[in-house]
Structure formats: C-alpha cells, structure tokens
Scaffold this active site. Structure first.
Site, PDB file in Angstrom:
ATOM      1  N   GLN A 256       0.857  -1.187   0.000  1.00  0.00           N
ATOM      2  CA  GLN A 256       0.000   0.000   0.000  1.00  0.00           C
ATOM      3  C   GLN A 256       0.894   1.238   0.000  1.00  0.00           C
ATOM      4  O   GLN A 256       1.586   1.513   0.968  1.00  0.00           O
ATOM      5  CB  GLN A 256      -0.867  -0.040   1.259  1.00  0.00           C
ATOM      6  CG  GLN A 256      -1.749   1.155   1.469  1.00  0.00           C
ATOM      7  CD  GLN A 256      -2.435   1.101   2.828  1.00  0.00           C
ATOM      8  OE1 GLN A 256      -2.301   0.124   3.564  1.00  0.00           O
ATOM      9  NE2 GLN A 256      -3.143   2.143   3.166  1.00  0.00           N
TER      10      GLN A 256
ATOM     11  N   GLU B 214      -8.596  -1.038   6.540  1.00  0.00           N
ATOM     12  CA  GLU B 214      -7.340  -1.161   7.276  1.00  0.00           C
ATOM     13  C   GLU B 214      -7.608  -1.215   8.771  1.00  0.00           C
ATOM     14  O   GLU B 214      -7.077  -2.042   9.492  1.00  0.00           O
ATOM     15  CB  GLU B 214      -6.447   0.044   6.942  1.00  0.00           C
ATOM     16  CG  GLU B 214      -5.167   0.116   7.777  1.00  0.00           C
ATOM     17  CD  GLU B 214      -4.138   1.102   7.197  1.00  0.00           C
ATOM     18  OE1 GLU B 214      -4.549   2.030   6.477  1.00  0.00           O
ATOM     19  OE2 GLU B 214      -2.954   0.922   7.472  1.00  0.00           O
TER      20      GLU B 214
HETATM   21  C1  LIG Z   1       5.473  -0.058  11.105  1.00  0.00           C
HETATM   22  C2  LIG Z   1       4.852   0.881  10.142  1.00  0.00           C
HETATM   23  C3  LIG Z   1       4.342   0.392   8.952  1.00  0.00           C
HETATM   24  C4  LIG Z   1       3.763   1.258   8.031  1.00  0.00           C
HETATM   25  N1  LIG Z   1       3.312   0.738   6.844  1.00  0.00           N
HETATM   26  C5  LIG Z   1       2.800   1.578   5.903  1.00  0.00           C
HETATM   27  C6  LIG Z   1       2.408   1.090   4.634  1.00  0.00           C
HETATM   28  O1  LIG Z   1       2.520  -0.096   4.365  1.00  0.00           O
HETATM   29  N2  LIG Z   1       1.930   1.948   3.727  1.00  0.00           N
HETATM   30  C7  LIG Z   1       1.785   3.263   3.981  1.00  0.00           C
HETATM   31  O2  LIG Z   1       1.303   3.980   3.122  1.00  0.00           O
HETATM   32  N3  LIG Z   1       2.146   3.780   5.194  1.00  0.00           N
HETATM   33  C8  LIG Z   1       2.671   2.973   6.147  1.00  0.00           C
HETATM   34  N4  LIG Z   1       3.070   3.476   7.359  1.00  0.00           N
HETATM   35  C9  LIG Z   1       2.990   4.919   7.570  1.00  0.00           C
HETATM   36  C10 LIG Z   1       1.969   5.326   8.596  1.00  0.00           C
HETATM   37  O3  LIG Z   1       0.687   5.245   8.048  1.00  0.00           O
HETATM   38  C11 LIG Z   1       2.316   6.762   9.036  1.00  0.00           C
HETATM   39  O4  LIG Z   1       3.578   6.714   9.649  1.00  0.00           O
HETATM   40  C12 LIG Z   1       1.313   7.322   9.997  1.00  0.00           C
HETATM   41  O5  LIG Z   1       0.081   7.524   9.350  1.00  0.00           O
HETATM   42  C13 LIG Z   1       1.785   8.623  10.650  1.00  0.00           C
HETATM   43  O6  LIG Z   1       2.237   9.537   9.737  1.00  0.00           O
HETATM   44  P1  LIG Z   1       3.652  10.245   9.916  1.00  0.00           P
HETATM   45  O7  LIG Z   1       4.642   9.173  10.130  1.00  0.00           O
HETATM   46  O8  LIG Z   1       3.846  11.157   8.750  1.00  0.00           O
HETATM   47  O9  LIG Z   1       3.554  11.095  11.222  1.00  0.00           O
HETATM   48  P2  LIG Z   1       2.989  12.573  11.336  1.00  0.00           P
HETATM   49  O10 LIG Z   1       1.698  12.647  10.622  1.00  0.00           O
HETATM   50  O11 LIG Z   1       4.050  13.544  10.966  1.00  0.00           O
HETATM   51  O12 LIG Z   1       2.709  12.649  12.880  1.00  0.00           O
HETATM   52  C14 LIG Z   1       3.654  13.086  13.862  1.00  0.00           C
HETATM   53  C15 LIG Z   1       2.935  13.293  15.186  1.00  0.00           C
HETATM   54  O13 LIG Z   1       1.953  14.309  15.020  1.00  0.00           O
HETATM   55  C16 LIG Z   1       0.702  13.840  15.398  1.00  0.00           C
HETATM   56  N5  LIG Z   1      -0.344  14.405  14.537  1.00  0.00           N
HETATM   57  C17 LIG Z   1      -0.349  14.542  13.197  1.00  0.00           C
HETATM   58  N6  LIG Z   1      -1.492  15.065  12.768  1.00  0.00           N
HETATM   59  C18 LIG Z   1      -2.267  15.242  13.870  1.00  0.00           C
HETATM   60  C19 LIG Z   1      -3.572  15.747  14.115  1.00  0.00           C
HETATM   61  N7  LIG Z   1      -4.373  16.141  13.116  1.00  0.00           N
HETATM   62  N8  LIG Z   1      -3.992  15.795  15.378  1.00  0.00           N
HETATM   63  C20 LIG Z   1      -3.212  15.379  16.409  1.00  0.00           C
HETATM   64  N9  LIG Z   1      -1.982  14.910  16.250  1.00  0.00           N
HETATM   65  C21 LIG Z   1      -1.521  14.835  15.002  1.00  0.00           C
HETATM   66  C22 LIG Z   1       0.759  12.335  15.201  1.00  0.00           C
HETATM   67  O14 LIG Z   1      -0.209  11.669  15.989  1.00  0.00           O
HETATM   68  C23 LIG Z   1       2.174  12.039  15.633  1.00  0.00           C
HETATM   69  O15 LIG Z   1       2.216  11.935  17.030  1.00  0.00           O
HETATM   70  C24 LIG Z   1       3.659   2.630   8.300  1.00  0.00           C
HETATM   71  C25 LIG Z   1       4.162   3.123   9.507  1.00  0.00           C
HETATM   72  C26 LIG Z   1       4.744   2.261  10.426  1.00  0.00           C
HETATM   73  C27 LIG Z   1       5.261   2.828  11.705  1.00  0.00           C
END
Ligand SMILES: Cc1cc2nc3c(=O)[nH]c(=O)nc-3n(C[C@H](O)[C@H](O)[C@H](O)COP(=O)(O)OP(=O)(O)OC[C@H]3O[C@@H](n4cnc5c(N)ncnc54)[C@H](O)[C@@H]3O)c2cc1C
Lengths: 375, 415
Positions: free
Chosen positions: B135, B253
């Site tokens: 994905q 998901e």
């Molecule tokens: C083990 C693992 C597997 C993954 N596998 C996939 C995959 O297969 N495909 C894929 O597409 N993605 C994948 N991901 C990505 C995952 O979906 C994202 O890491 C996740 O959605 C968070 O986004 P970010 O890392 O950009 O963090 P950010 O969005 O930058 O968040 C940073 C911090 O800010 C907070 N935050 C952000 N926005 C808000 C809000 N509106 N309100 C309150 N707090 C907020 C978050 O909660 C977090 O604490 C994976 C991640 C992990 C850790």
C-alpha cells in the site's frame, strides 16, 4: 454465535428507557438526593406495574419469567437514569439469593412480594471495613437466633427483609458461614440510617439482638451461595454501571457541543475530544465485557465466575472514568450542585464499593483465571 | 445472545479442524506459538516462503480469504465462519500476517473500484499468496495528513506518468503489486486533486530501498518513482476521486488491523504464572495481580468488542469507525505490558543474549516493535479524532488548508 441482544430485548430496553425518562427525571432523583424521601416510592410502584421488578422471577412466583438477559437490559436503563430506588439490593441480591437457595415456601412468600413491589429486600453481609471473606463475618447464629451488627447494609433502612450472612462454625473455613432470612419488621432488629457517598441509595446499620431467623439454604453452604449471588449481582451492577457510563459520556458530549470558549465549541479542542474518545473507549470495553457476563449469567455457564469479575472490574473503571471526566468537560458548572454531573460521580464511586472493592474483584479475577488455566 | 455454534457452524468448524489437522505445517507450530508481536521470524526457514506455501495450500482447497467471493479466490463465507476458521487455525494464522496489507486493504479496494476483468485476473493470486501487494500511501510530507502527498501522476496518451517518493511502505521489497495514491491536480484543494491506481512493482522506474526500523528489523521501505508508466485502465475510481477511494482502504485497514492486533496479555499471564519473585510466585503478589487484572479486562473487552462487531456484520451492518478502538487500546497496552514484564525481571530484564533472552527476549521484542503499532495505520491521536468526530459527532479539527489550492499550502513548520 450471536453476540447481541435480540430485537425483543432491544424493544424492552426502549420501553424501559422511555418509562424512566418520564418517571425518573433528574428532578425526581434530586428529591431523594436532597433527603426529602428515602427512595422514590412512585417510581418503585411504577417499576412493579411495568413488570420490571420481577422480570427474572419465574411466573410461578409472580414474576414475568423473562430471564436474566432481560434483567440486564433493564439494569442498564436503571443506571442510565440513576434511579433512586432499592433495585439492586432487592432484585439482584435478595431475589437472586432466594432463587438460588430458597425453599419453596420462602420463594412463595417473598418473590411475589418483590415482583409486585410490596417487599423490599437486601443482603446483610458487611461488618465494617473489609471485603467479602468468611473471616469478616462475625455475627453469630445459634439455634436460629442472630446476634451481631451489620454495616453498611444497602437500602437497609427501607428493607422489609434481609438475607443475613452469619457464622455457624469456628473452623475458619467457608463452611462456617450460613445464610438466614430475617423479616426486619418482626422485631429483634434495630435499624439506623447512615449518611453515605450516594444519598440516592441509602445505607444502614442493622443490629440483630436475639433475633429469630430462618435458614436460607443448607447450613454451612452460606459462602458458596453468597459467591454465586455476588457473581450474579456483579454482572447486573455492571449493566447499571454501563448505563451510567453512557449517560455521563452523553452529557459530556452534549455540553462540549454547546459550550463556546475562545470563539469555538469546546468540543473542537483536541484535548476535550480525546478525553471524550477515551471515555467512549472505556465504556465500550465495559459494555463488551458485560455482554459476555450477561451470556454467562443467562446460561449459567461455567465461565460465569470469571466473566462476572471481568465485567465488574471493567464496568467499575468505566463508570468512574466517565463520571469524573464528565465533570471535567463541564468545567466550573460541572462542580455545582445545580448540574447533574455529581449525581453520576457519586453513584459511580459508591457502586465501586458496593459488592466489594476493585482490589477484591481484581484478586478474584486472577484466582479464577488461574483455576481455569490449571483445569 | 449466544456463544455456542449453530449446527451449521459446528459442522463448518469440524470440517475446518479436520483439514487444518491434516495439512498445516506442524513443524513450525511450536515456534509460531511462541512468537508474539515483533518476534515472528522462524529460525531455520524463510517465513515468507513458509507463509506462501501455507496460503497456496489453503487456496487450492478453498480456505483462502474466506469472506471473499468465490470468483475472486475466496470462499464466500460468513463473518462468523471466518472467526471460526481463525480460532481453528490457531498459531498458523500468524503466517497470514505476511499478507495482511494485500488481503485486508488492497483486495477490498480492488474489489470496490477495479474493472471486472482486473478483479478476475489479480484477486485470485492475491488470495492464494502467490502475489504479494503493498500500500503506497504515506510520503515524507503526508502520513497522518495523507492528502498532503506530492507524488505526481500526469496523463500522457493512454498512460499516466508517475514521479515522486513514498515512504514507510511495508513489504514493498517483496511485493509484486501495489495500490498507489497520487496527485493529479495541484491547483485544487488537496482532497480534490488525488487519484488512485494499482501498479506492477516491477515496472521500470520503481526503486525500492529498505529502511532499517527502530526495532532493528527492516519491514518497511522507501519507494521512488521515476517516470513510471501506468496504463489508464489500472486507475481505481475517477480522476480526482482518489480521496474517496482511499477512505475505503483506510476503513478496511482499521478493521483488518484492529481485529488482528495483539495485546501481549496471554504472554504476560503465562509469564507471571511461572515467574518467582523475591517473596514468592509473581502471580500471588498483590500488586502483580492488580496489574494483570487491569490488562485482563482490556484484553477481554477488546475480544468481545470485535465479536460484537462481527455479530453486527453478520446482520448486514457495515464495519464502522468504532473499529478504531482495537488498535488504539492494544497499541499502548502492549507497550505497557512489555515494559512491566521487563520491570518484573529487575536488572536482568535488560539482557538479550541467548539463554537469558528466552524469557526477556519475547518482551524486549514487543517493547521494541510496539511504538510502530501506535503509529502505523493511523496514530493514536488520529484514532481518537476518528472516534470523537465520527462516532461521537464532535466538530472536526480546524483545517486551515481545506479550501486552499494544494500548490499554495505552506510546506514548512519553522523558518
Ligand atoms: C510499522 C509501520 C508500517 C507502516 N506501513 C505503511 C504502509 O505499508 N503503507 C503506507 O502507506 N504507510 C505505512 N506506514 C505509515 C503510517 O501510516 C504513518 O507513519 C502514519 O500515518 C503517521 O504519519 P507520519 O509518520 O507522517 O507522522 P505525522 O503525521 O508527521 O505525525 C507526527 C505526530 O503528530 C501527530 N499528529 C499529526 N497530525 C495530527 C492531528 N491532526 N492531530 C493530532 N496529532 C496529530 C501524530 O499523531 C504524531 O504523534 C507505516 C508506519 C509504520 C510505523
């Protein structure tokens, strides 16, 4: 497998909710809270007329004979409405003890009276500090005569009869305890109301002085009967607590949508949203555990002891969590007598102690899980 | 309310049990039973190979992706039969975690939006584990804010040309296909300019670079796209409707992850049942019992919550946003459970070399994997937002970029 209440049961829930919304408004609850009545007599009569008091009592003893799932449904609504009536002591404790251990004559005497609202019953177990345990029962029974003091006794001041736990042996084991039925209006008892955390459900001290009593169940069987009664009551109280949790969450949600601060609804602030989301989470976990308890109760499954303890812990935590955060969402208003938040806060914290404390049930749960794993 | 099997359910259970008994790869049973979050590798075998072989065997006998329609490689089973299968499959079910993204998210999205001929071509080998899917949503600029992604798709004849970068893509290094969310119009507000595709991961211009994770493992990747061509018939949904399509994926998901998520409780209970503390068995210690009881009711609460969801599903109700609860509760619970298990071991909890690791190792692996659980598939904060907004009906967060054309949105927090 089907892990939900039936349509008929949901209909009963709607009926109970509607009835209680009409007959048990917060204003009505306040009459009892403010000490103007020991309980809501009108409501009690109405509950009897609706058939809610005897819903799990068999028809041959004057009840509706519907069953325990139906009683769970009603319990949830009683908790939601914060009903100021001796429902739990009469229906979950006294009636269940009679159903489990009563002789035919005892059932015939008391169960129809409970179902029709004529008799209020209770369980006299505690004697001051401490959780349910044979060693904490000091009141003695000799030749059918009781001597000793029980407190707190839920709804003791308004009860017509009590199931009393008494010591009949001195081995220090479960077999020392036997149960007795006492007609509280027949003499030999002195009843004193106690002020307590939740005035919408009274507590009393009852002194038994050379009081005549008839055995309930076989001699020495008291503790095993009590354990079953407490387990059943734990599930039923869990439903009241779930109802209370849901209502507290709903009140918090509604207020968060209504109240404006910094030019926005306070429900648009994440700290508030997340607090409410966490309330939803704990209420949902409690509901699911309680459903399992309801299934175990209604089928008398071998899982009941474990399921009851899990429902009890989960629902106690959820109600306390929702009730306290409901006040927080309401800010200063939440801390006024005027607003209803504190009624749920009181009820949540009083209910957390009623059948033995959280620590006690935690202990029970682990014991029961160990036993199951060993088996 | 009834927990017992109906006669048909009992028959299904018996058939499933007999087939599993005769066909499961028993040589791995013990190892799979001892595995837990963060610790699913097999010592003497490649787990992907083992998982693929088991999945293929199931598919050939009609036991793969039970709830999918038969024509797409499934069995057309009821939600309850699916639960019965999972109960019977027991530890071997761990193997299907390798396919969770394909089966849980990509498959349902294809089913909802792909052309019929594509469904018939691509879904059966996905169900049978022969082809693995990933994905491709998250980007450095768009994780929680998925709609903030920048990977571009530009129309060129009958093809689309893709340029950009994805990140955190689980399993991309062994995937054959992927579903890909792109930006097709940067001049409209961010949610309106997205389009979804599926693509062959072996297409020219796709480069996958594994990332080493905080846990030490390398399950996710960066994926770079340089002039990758995707034919228009591999588009999922309308041009500009990618946000809607992705919501279907994300909803699936949540229930896929939510239902499969582990809490660490059975492991902790087992551990405390045998552990000796200074003053006697851990399970007889009052403080330990209190902790255990608190986690026990969370674990059972989650279990019965998912059973309630399945009962609703089997009455034809759709999986709703309340499914966010599973991962939210289990994520921090497993982290706390692991921390506590190590705490019980005192100073030796820190050791992870061979013999000492036998007990501590399990919880160390959990501890190191748990932070990812709280982030993947939506962070704890996003899950709470979903519950607050979509279940409780509270106002949405204020979105300052909602009506701004995507190419006018500021891109840096500071300076
Ligand atoms: C083990 C693992 C597997 C993954 N596998 C996939 C995959 O297969 N495909 C894929 O597409 N993605 C994948 N991901 C990505 C995952 O979906 C994202 O890491 C996740 O959605 C968070 O986004 P970010 O890392 O950009 O963090 P950010 O969005 O930058 O968040 C940073 C911090 O800010 C907070 N935050 C952000 N926005 C808000 C809000 N509106 N309100 C309150 N707090 C907020 C978050 O909660 C977090 O604490 C994976 C991640 C992990 C850790």
């Amino acid at each position: 497998m089907n892990f939900d209440f039936s349509d008929d049961q949901k209909q009963l829930r709607d009926q109970a909710r509607k009835f209680l919304a009409e007959k048990c408004s917060p204003k009505a609850v306040r009459v009892v809270l403010d000490g103007k009545a020991p309980y809501d007599k009108e409501l009690w009569k109405g509950l009897a007329e609706m058939g809610f008091l005897g819903v799990a009592i068999p028809e041959e003893f004057g009840g509706a004979g519907a069953g325990h799932l139906e009683l769970c449904v009603i319990a949830e609504e009683m908790g939601r409405a914060n009903a100021p009536v001796p429902f739990s002591s009469t229906v979950y404790l006294a009636a269940e003890a009679l159903l489990i251990a009563g002789s035919d004559a005892q059932k015939k005497k008391w169960l129809p009276a409970i179902a029709s609202g004529e008799a209020i019953g209770t369980l006299a177990l505690f004697e001051g500090k401490g959780n349910p345990a044979p060693k904490n029962v000091k009141l003695t029974a000799a030749n059918g005569v009781l001597n000793g003091v029980k407190k707190p006794v839920a709804d003791g001041a308004v009860a017509d009869f009590a199931v009393v736990a008494a010591r009949t042996g001195s081995s220090g084991r479960d077999g020392d305890i036997s149960l007795f039925l006492v007609d509280l209006k027949a003499g030999g008892v002195e009843v004193k109301s106690l002020t307590n955390l939740d005035p919408t459900r009274g507590q009393a001290e009852i002194a038994f002085k050379d009081c005549k009593a008839e055995p309930l169940g076989a001699a020495g069987e008291g503790w095993s009967i009590l354990t079953q009664v407490l387990d059943r009551a734990a599930v039923l109280c869990a439903f009241e607590q779930v109802g209370g949790s849901d209502r507290a969450l709903e009140m918090g949600r509604d207020y968060a949508l209504d109240r404006i601060a910094f030019g926005r609804q306070i429900g648009s602030f994440q700290a508030v949203k997340h607090m409410l989301a966490d309330m939803y989470v704990s209420a949902t976990l409690a509901r699911s555990n309680s459903y399992y308890g309801a299934w175990a109760l209604s089928t008398n499954a071998a899982e009941l002891p474990e399921a009851a303890a899990a429902a009890r812990i989960s629902a106690t935590q959820a109600f306390q969590h929702c009730a306290k955060n409901n006040i927080q969402v309401h800010g200063g208003m939440g801390f006024t007598w005027e607003f209803d938040c504190h009624m749920y806060y009181r009820r949540a914290n009083a209910m957390a102690l009623g059948l033995g404390s959280l620590t006690y049930w935690e202990d029970q749960l682990i014991d029961r899980m160990r036993k199951k794993n060993a088996a | 309310m009834n927990f017992d099997d109906t006669p048909q359910e009992a028959e299904f259970r018996a058939t499933a049990r007999a087939w599993i008994g005769a066909n499961a790869p028993k040589q791995y049973e013990e190892e799979l039973r001892k595995s837990s979050l963060g610790r699913t590798a097999l010592k003497n075998a490649n787990i992907l190979e083992v998982a693929k072989a088991w999945q293929k065997k199931k598919a050939d006998a009609g036991w793969a992706c039970l709830h999918w329609p038969k024509e797409y490689g499934g069995r057309g089973s009821s939600p309850i039969e699916r639960v019965i299968w999972q109960q019977e499959e027991g530890p071997f079910g761990q193997l299907s975690r390798m396919f969770i993204i394909g089966h849980g998210m990509c498959g349902p999205t294809m089913m909802a939006f792909a052309r019929e001929e594509h469904k018939r071509t691509y879904l059966p080998p996905l169900a049978s584990g022969e082809k693995v899917w990933c994905q491709l949503f998250s980007e450095p600029a768009g994780g929680s804010d998925v709609a903030g992604l920048r990977t571009r798709a530009e129309k060129d004849g009958d093809d689309w040309v893709i340029n950009g970068q994805k990140i955190w893509t689980s399993g991309a290094h062994y995937s054959d296909y992927g579903i890909l969310l792109t930006r097709t119009d940067p001049t409209v507000p961010k949610h309106k300019g997205l389009t979804m595709f599926f693509l062959d991961m072996k297409s020219p211009g796709v480069e996958v670079r594994p990332i080493k994770q905080a846990s030490g493992a390398s399950d996710f990747n960066e994926v770079y796209f340089t002039n990758v061509r995707i034919p228009d018939h591999q588009r999922l949904g309308e041009v500009g409707d990618g946000w809607n399509v992705s919501l279907t994926t994300l909803m699936n998901e949540r229930s896929a992850i939510g239902a499969a998520v582990s809490t660490g409780f059975p492991e902790l209970f087992e551990y405390c049942s045998s552990l000796m503390l200074d003053d006697g068995p851990a399970i007889e210690d009052r403080a330990v019992r209190s902790k255990l009881a608190n986690w026990a009711v969370k674990a059972s609460g989650l279990k019965y919550t998912s059973m309630r969801a399945i009962s609703a599903l089997s009455k034809g109700e759709r999986p709703g946003p309340e499914n966010s609860i599973g991962k939210l509760v289990a994520g921090s619970m497993i982290q706390d459970v692991a921390t506590y298990a190590l705490d019980l071991q005192g100073a030796s909890g820190v050791i992870s070399s061979a013999e000492d690791a036998e007990l501590a190792g399990r919880f160390q692996a959990m501890l190191l994997r748990a932070p990812g659980t709280r982030v993947e598939g939506g962070t704890d904060e996003i899950m709470r937002n979903i519950i607050a907004e979509r279940v409780l009906g509270l106002p949405g967060d204020i979105r300052v970029d909602k009506d701004v054309p995507f190419n006018k949105i500021p891109t840096k927090g500071r300076g």
